[in-house]
Design a protein around this motif. Structure first.
Motif, PDB file in Angstrom:
ATOM      1  N   LYS A 181       0.826  -1.212   0.000  1.00  7.43           N
ATOM      2  CA  LYS A 181       0.000   0.000   0.000  1.00  7.43           C
ATOM      3  C   LYS A 181       0.857   1.258   0.000  1.00  7.43           C
ATOM      4  CE  LYS A 181      -3.768   2.384   2.380  1.00  7.43           C
ATOM      5  NZ  LYS A 181      -4.822   2.311   3.420  1.00  7.43           N
ATOM      6  N   GLY A 182       1.833   1.311   0.891  1.00  4.39           N
ATOM      7  CA  GLY A 182       2.662   2.518   0.982  1.00  4.39           C
ATOM      8  C   GLY A 182       3.522   2.739  -0.235  1.00  4.39           C
ATOM      9  N   LEU A 183       4.045   1.650  -0.795  1.00  3.35           N
ATOM     10  CA  LEU A 183       4.900   1.780  -1.977  1.00  3.35           C
ATOM     11  C   LEU A 183       4.096   2.101  -3.233  1.00  3.35           C
ATOM     12  CD1 LEU A 183       7.351  -1.188  -1.325  1.00  3.35           C
ATOM     13  CD2 LEU A 183       7.917   1.259  -1.253  1.00  3.35           C
ATOM     14  N   LEU A 184       2.885   1.541  -3.357  1.00  2.00           N
ATOM     15  CA  LEU A 184       2.059   1.869  -4.521  1.00  2.00           C
ATOM     16  C   LEU A 184       1.617   3.326  -4.461  1.00  2.00           C
ATOM     17  CD1 LEU A 184       0.704   1.094  -7.122  1.00  2.00           C
ATOM     18  CD2 LEU A 184      -1.176   0.078  -5.808  1.00  2.00           C
TER      19      LEU A 184
ATOM     20  N   PRO B  73      -2.528   0.265   8.064  1.00  2.00           N
ATOM     21  CA  PRO B  73      -3.273   1.480   8.394  1.00  2.00           C
ATOM     22  C   PRO B  73      -4.423   1.718   7.409  1.00  2.00           C
ATOM     23  CG  PRO B  73      -0.927   1.885   8.553  1.00  2.00           C
ATOM     24  CD  PRO B  73      -1.079   0.518   7.946  1.00  2.00           C
ATOM     25  N   LYS B  74      -5.556   2.138   7.951  1.00  2.00           N
ATOM     26  CA  LYS B  74      -6.717   2.377   7.105  1.00  2.00           C
ATOM     27  C   LYS B  74      -6.539   3.609   6.239  1.00  2.00           C
ATOM     28  CE  LYS B  74     -10.389   0.180   9.812  1.00  2.00           C
ATOM     29  NZ  LYS B  74     -11.701   0.386  10.482  1.00  2.00           N
ATOM     30  N   ASP B  75      -5.853   4.624   6.768  1.00  2.00           N
ATOM     31  CA  ASP B  75      -5.699   5.873   6.047  1.00  2.00           C
ATOM     32  C   ASP B  75      -4.562   5.792   5.016  1.00  2.00           C
ATOM     33  OD1 ASP B  75      -7.754   6.925   7.501  1.00  2.00           O
ATOM     34  OD2 ASP B  75      -6.453   7.896   8.985  1.00  2.00           O
ATOM     35  N   TYR B  76      -4.452   6.857   4.253  1.00  2.00           N
ATOM     36  CA  TYR B  76      -3.427   6.983   3.219  1.00  2.00           C
ATOM     37  C   TYR B  76      -2.059   7.200   3.868  1.00  2.00           C
ATOM     38  CZ  TYR B  76      -1.090   8.989  -0.924  1.00  2.00           C
ATOM     39  OH  TYR B  76      -0.236   9.257  -1.962  1.00  2.00           O
ATOM     40  N   TYR B  77      -1.039   6.553   3.330  1.00  2.00           N
ATOM     41  CA  TYR B  77       0.330   6.772   3.767  1.00  2.00           C
ATOM     42  C   TYR B  77       1.278   6.391   2.632  1.00  2.00           C
ATOM     43  CZ  TYR B  77       0.568   1.696   4.443  1.00  2.00           C
ATOM     44  OH  TYR B  77       0.543   0.344   4.235  1.00  2.00           O
ATOM     45  N   THR B  78       2.539   6.783   2.752  1.00  2.00           N
ATOM     46  CA  THR B  78       3.526   6.485   1.710  1.00  2.00           C
ATOM     47  C   THR B  78       4.785   5.894   2.328  1.00  2.00           C
ATOM     48  OG1 THR B  78       4.455   8.727   1.829  1.00  2.00           O
ATOM     49  CG2 THR B  78       2.719   8.339   0.189  1.00  2.00           C
ATOM     50  N   LEU B  79       5.480   5.119   1.538  1.00  2.00           N
ATOM     51  CA  LEU B  79       6.788   4.586   1.887  1.00  2.00           C
ATOM     52  C   LEU B  79       7.762   4.947   0.772  1.00  2.00           C
ATOM     53  CD1 LEU B  79       5.815   1.007   3.146  1.00  2.00           C
ATOM     54  CD2 LEU B  79       6.539   2.938   4.564  1.00  2.00           C
ATOM     55  N   PRO B  80       9.015   5.267   1.110  1.00  2.00           N
ATOM     56  CA  PRO B  80       9.967   5.687   0.073  1.00  2.00           C
ATOM     57  C   PRO B  80      10.420   4.524  -0.793  1.00  2.00           C
ATOM     58  CG  PRO B  80      11.058   5.533   2.188  1.00  2.00           C
ATOM     59  CD  PRO B  80       9.597   5.320   2.457  1.00  2.00           C
ATOM     60  N   LEU B  81      10.551   4.791  -2.091  1.00  2.00           N
ATOM     61  CA  LEU B  81      11.136   3.811  -3.005  1.00  2.00           C
ATOM     62  C   LEU B  81      12.646   3.778  -2.780  1.00  2.00           C
ATOM     63  CD1 LEU B  81       8.323   4.156  -4.248  1.00  2.00           C
ATOM     64  CD2 LEU B  81       9.376   4.138  -6.496  1.00  2.00           C
ATOM     65  N   GLY B  82      13.236   2.606  -2.951  1.00  2.00           N
ATOM     66  CA  GLY B  82      14.675   2.495  -2.833  1.00  2.00           C
ATOM     67  C   GLY B  82      15.171   2.201  -1.430  1.00  2.00           C
ATOM     68  N   LYS B  83      14.270   1.816  -0.514  1.00  2.00           N
ATOM     69  CA  LYS B  83      14.658   1.482   0.850  1.00  2.00           C
ATOM     70  C   LYS B  83      14.257   0.042   1.162  1.00  2.00           C
ATOM     71  CE  LYS B  83      16.337   5.501   2.020  1.00  2.00           C
ATOM     72  NZ  LYS B  83      17.786   5.663   2.352  1.00  2.00           N
ATOM     73  N   ALA B  84      15.251  -0.788   1.453  1.00  2.00           N
ATOM     74  CA  ALA B  84      14.979  -2.173   1.804  1.00  2.00           C
ATOM     75  C   ALA B  84      14.475  -2.259   3.245  1.00  2.00           C
ATOM     76  CB  ALA B  84      16.239  -3.014   1.637  1.00  2.00           C
ATOM     77  N   SER B  85      13.891  -3.412   3.579  1.00  2.00           N
ATOM     78  CA  SER B  85      13.364  -3.639   4.923  1.00  2.00           C
ATOM     79  C   SER B  85      14.123  -4.798   5.565  1.00  2.00           C
ATOM     80  CB  SER B  85      11.871  -3.964   4.858  1.00  2.00           C
ATOM     81  OG  SER B  85      11.364  -4.296   6.137  1.00  2.00           O
ATOM     82  N   LEU B  86      14.703  -4.544   6.737  1.00  2.00           N
ATOM     83  CA  LEU B  86      15.429  -5.592   7.460  1.00  2.00           C
ATOM     84  C   LEU B  86      14.440  -6.341   8.345  1.00  2.00           C
ATOM     85  CD1 LEU B  86      18.226  -6.845   7.978  1.00  2.00           C
ATOM     86  CD2 LEU B  86      18.519  -5.203   9.860  1.00  2.00           C
ATOM     87  N   LEU B  87      14.023  -7.529   7.911  1.00  2.00           N
ATOM     88  CA  LEU B  87      12.979  -8.282   8.600  1.00  2.00           C
ATOM     89  C   LEU B  87      13.507  -9.068   9.795  1.00  2.00           C
ATOM     90  CD1 LEU B  87      11.025  -9.708   5.520  1.00  2.00           C
ATOM     91  CD2 LEU B  87      10.585  -7.610   6.810  1.00  2.00           C
ATOM     92  N   LYS B  88      14.718  -9.578   9.701  1.00  2.00           N
ATOM     93  CA  LYS B  88      15.351 -10.300  10.797  1.00  2.00           C
ATOM     94  C   LYS B  88      16.810  -9.882  10.898  1.00  2.00           C
ATOM     95  CE  LYS B  88      12.628 -14.552  11.160  1.00  2.00           C
ATOM     96  NZ  LYS B  88      12.376 -14.362  12.618  1.00  2.00           N
ATOM     97  N   GLU B  89      17.331  -9.882  12.111  1.00  2.00           N
ATOM     98  CA  GLU B  89      18.720  -9.518  12.306  1.00  2.00           C
ATOM     99  C   GLU B  89      19.496 -10.700  12.855  1.00  2.00           C
ATOM    100  OE1 GLU B  89      20.004  -5.589  13.582  1.00  2.00           O
ATOM    101  OE2 GLU B  89      17.884  -5.120  14.010  1.00  2.00           O
TER     102      GLU B  89
END
Length: 658
Positions: A490-493, A520-536
């Protein structure tokens, strides 16, 4: 040649004469310069100037024209300063492409001209998109697009005509039938008697016009334009004409019978119109000399200006900075109110909220309107936004992608849904040669998102299961997004839709209804070009995207003793190399998991970058795990064998033991 002035005044007749004479005199100058070695290449329109000049005289200056190589009269008719045209041809910085493209391969919003690409056909679809935007604006504007008789054999020609007819778009489709496509004569190009006959199959009005008679061109098009404003519709216009020079000067005309050259020389559009004006006492010999002298003076002065311009100095920064249109990402933080939804719901929510946020956003695709799309993502959209903004398209991916470019040019945002990512192959050309290159070529961005339902695991076979992101990560100018979770999707689209650059947005079909998350129900954005660290972890870096992220999570769950960083790339172009390198430098080992086949895939480039940037930190070879180098099969046993999922655990353990 029969000239009929109808109710045109002497001033109008003389204006048309100046319009048709100017490109002829420029061409005569260029032919001298090319022989002197001062111009490298030239596509001559001598013999067919009446068409470009007549069309441009009929259209308002704020109506878009999409010309081709030999339509110099369009550019001069829009009063582009000659020194800027000359700079363009000479590859100077004061041209329209900063030396990145030549001749008439450019556009200019200032003069409402959208130049061609060498693949010819896509510009017809672009005209559809421009006209669609005009129709949505209800501004009563007409669009004119040029093509040659040879390009009428291209699929894009038929797709664009069909779309224009179905959507009742006010487009003048102008065919300059000059007898030859480079050297191939018309009898080897098509079998219908007249190209205008092709309009019949699309339920389209068509006309045959003497392309060498400036008054016939002007009068017929003036009447047609008034009619098209009153009743918006496309019209197919075949102009019979001839080019007296080669396809380009180096080609020559030896393949043309001399009697044909002699016949058309008698029909010269400039000479015949000049004779008519003199016979009717509209133009005196003295006035003619004054007009010609003034134009030649303008040409010489502007050419001198260009010779004084410095040559372009190449810089890495200058080139790379124009690949994409600059975009200041606006972070919109999510609300605390969430709902547990599927990936498919998150995408649908993003589209709906973006449609509410951007009133100029249009979604196009097969079966997306009342039916709601093959995956029901746009179900209910027509009721909320109307069929003007949620548009069912014919099955013609190429012209629809091009139409998205046209919408962008004319002030709209466009989303194009591929019913399946596999089908993008029939729209490949305008994506990689038009959308991707437009900003680099002439600083015109393509505000288009192409949605790509993709991936295997559903036993859909070779035509519905590919994950073909590598086709596009290779192409500078495209952004490529590939989320694995509803929150990210949602955020990336939303961010992709805001981004003025072309974005290929991959949506894994198997994840559509199998992955849930609090979003989240409301509108939000996520930046393109940023990876997500799911586990460390400390021992190995696992890099994945799309469904492969979930495969990696399952493997780690089954092997709790493995301490790993799991990096979900989310965006493949731009790529978060900073996150990749930081993780690999920490753990000393790296394994990349992708669903795509191995050779030429994203994993290969990431592996090479790690080797170049992190070599001294590595405690083992960089491993790649990918699907078999074969088409993806249908039967479950064959598909399971094909997919990289089943080979990842062994490859990971092998790397850990190294």
């Amino acid at each position: 040649m029969n000239f009929d002035r109808k109710n045109l005044s002497n001033e109008q007749l003389l204006d048309l004469y100046k319009r048709i004479l100017k490109p002829r005199l420029i061409e005569e100058k260029m032919l001298i310069l090319i022989r002197q070695g001062k111009v490298s290449k030239w596509f001559s329109g001598i013999g067919q100037e009446a068409i470009a000049c007549g069309v441009t005289a009929v259209l308002d200056k704020d109506e878009y024209i999409l010309p081709m190589h030999r339509n110099l009269g369009v550019f001069t008719g829009r009063d582009i300063p000659l020194h800027r045209l000359f700079s363009q041809w000479q590859g100077k910085a004061n041209g329209f492409t900063k030396g990145r493209d030549r001749s008439f391969h450019f556009g200019t919003q200032e003069f409402k001209i959208i130049g061609m690409i060498s693949h010819l056909g896509p510009q017809l679809g672009v005209a559809d998109g421009i006209a669609l935007a005009n129709k949505l604006k209800k501004n009563g504007k007409v669009t004119a697009v040029f093509t040659g008789e040879g390009a009428t054999s291209e699929g894009d020609f038929h797709e664009a005509l069909n779309i224009a007819s179905v959507w009742e778009l006010p487009v003048m489709f102008i065919i300059e039938n000059n007898g030859y496509g480079l050297s191939t004569p018309t009898n080897e190009q098509y079998r219908c008697e007249n190209l205008a006959d092709k309009g019949v199959g699309y339920g389209m009005e068509s006309h045959i016009i003497d392309g060498n008679n400036i008054l016939e061109v002007f009068n017929i098009l003036s009447e047609l334009k008034a009619s098209m404003i009153e009743k918006p519709r496309p019209v197919l216009l075949e102009f019979k004409t001839f080019r007296m020079r080669g396809h380009e000067e180096a080609s020559g005309t030896k393949y043309v019978p001399q009697e044909l050259m002699d016949m058309w020389a008698i029909k010269d559009p400039v000479d015949n119109y000049r004779k008519y004006l003199k016979l009717t006492d509209v133009l005196s010999e003295e006035a003619d000399e004054e007009i010609r002298a003034a134009i030649k003076k303008e040409i010489d002065e502007n050419w001198a200006m260009v010779q004084a311009e410095p040559e372009i100095v190449a810089t890495y920064e200058g080139e790379l900075n124009d690949v994409y249109k600059p975009f200041d990402f606006e972070e919109v933080n999510p609300s605390k109110e969430v709902e547990n939804i599927r990936l498919i719901d998150a995408i649908s929510n993003s589209l709906r909220q973006s449609m509410e946020r951007h009133e100029n956003l249009v979604i196009m695709g097969q079966d997306i309107a009342e039916y709601g799309g093959a995956f029901k993502i746009t179900d209910g959209f027509v009721a909320q936004f109307g069929k003007e903004r949620v548009i069912n398209t014919p099955i013609c991916e190429s012209a629809v992608v091009s139409a998205g470019m046209g919408l962008s040019i004319n002030g709209h945002k466009a989303i194009v849904e591929m019913q399946f990512a596999d089908f993008v192959s029939t729209g490949f050309n305008p994506i990689v040669n038009l959308l991707a290159k437009s900003h680099y070529r002439w600083l015109e961005n393509a505000d288009v998102v192409v949605r790509m339902p993709c991936g295997g695991g559903t036993q859909a076979g070779p035509f519905h299961s590919q994950t073909n992101e590598a086709w596009f990560t290779k192409t500078p100018g495209l952004k490529v997004v590939y989320p694995a979770f509803p929150y990210d999707a949602k955020g990336l689209l939303n961010a992709s839709i805001n981004d003025p650059n072309p974005v290929m947005f991959f949506e894994h079909k198997q994840l559509y209804r199998s992955v849930y998350q609090d979003v989240p129900k409301d509108y939000y954005t996520l930046p393109l070009g940023k990876a997500s660290l799911l586990k460390e972890g400390k021992d190995v870096t696992i890099i994945a995207f799309g469904a492969a992220v979930h495969w990696a999570l399952d493997t780690l769950k089954s092997n709790p003793e493995i301490s790993a960083d799991l990096l979900d790339l989310r965006t493949l172009q731009p790529l978060d190399t900073e996150a990749i390198f930081a993780s690999v430098k920490k753990t000393g080992k790296a394994i990349i998991l992708q669903e795509d086949t191995m050779f030429g895939g994203v994993a290969s480039d990431i592996s090479a970058m790690i080797m170049e940037e992190c070599f001294e930190y590595l405690d083992g070879p960089v491993k790649r795990v990918a699907s078999l180098d074969s088409p993806i099969p249908f039967t479950k046993a064959l598909e399971d064998q094909f997919l990289s999922r089943g080979r990842f655990e062994d490859a990971l353990k092998e790397l850990m033991a190294y």
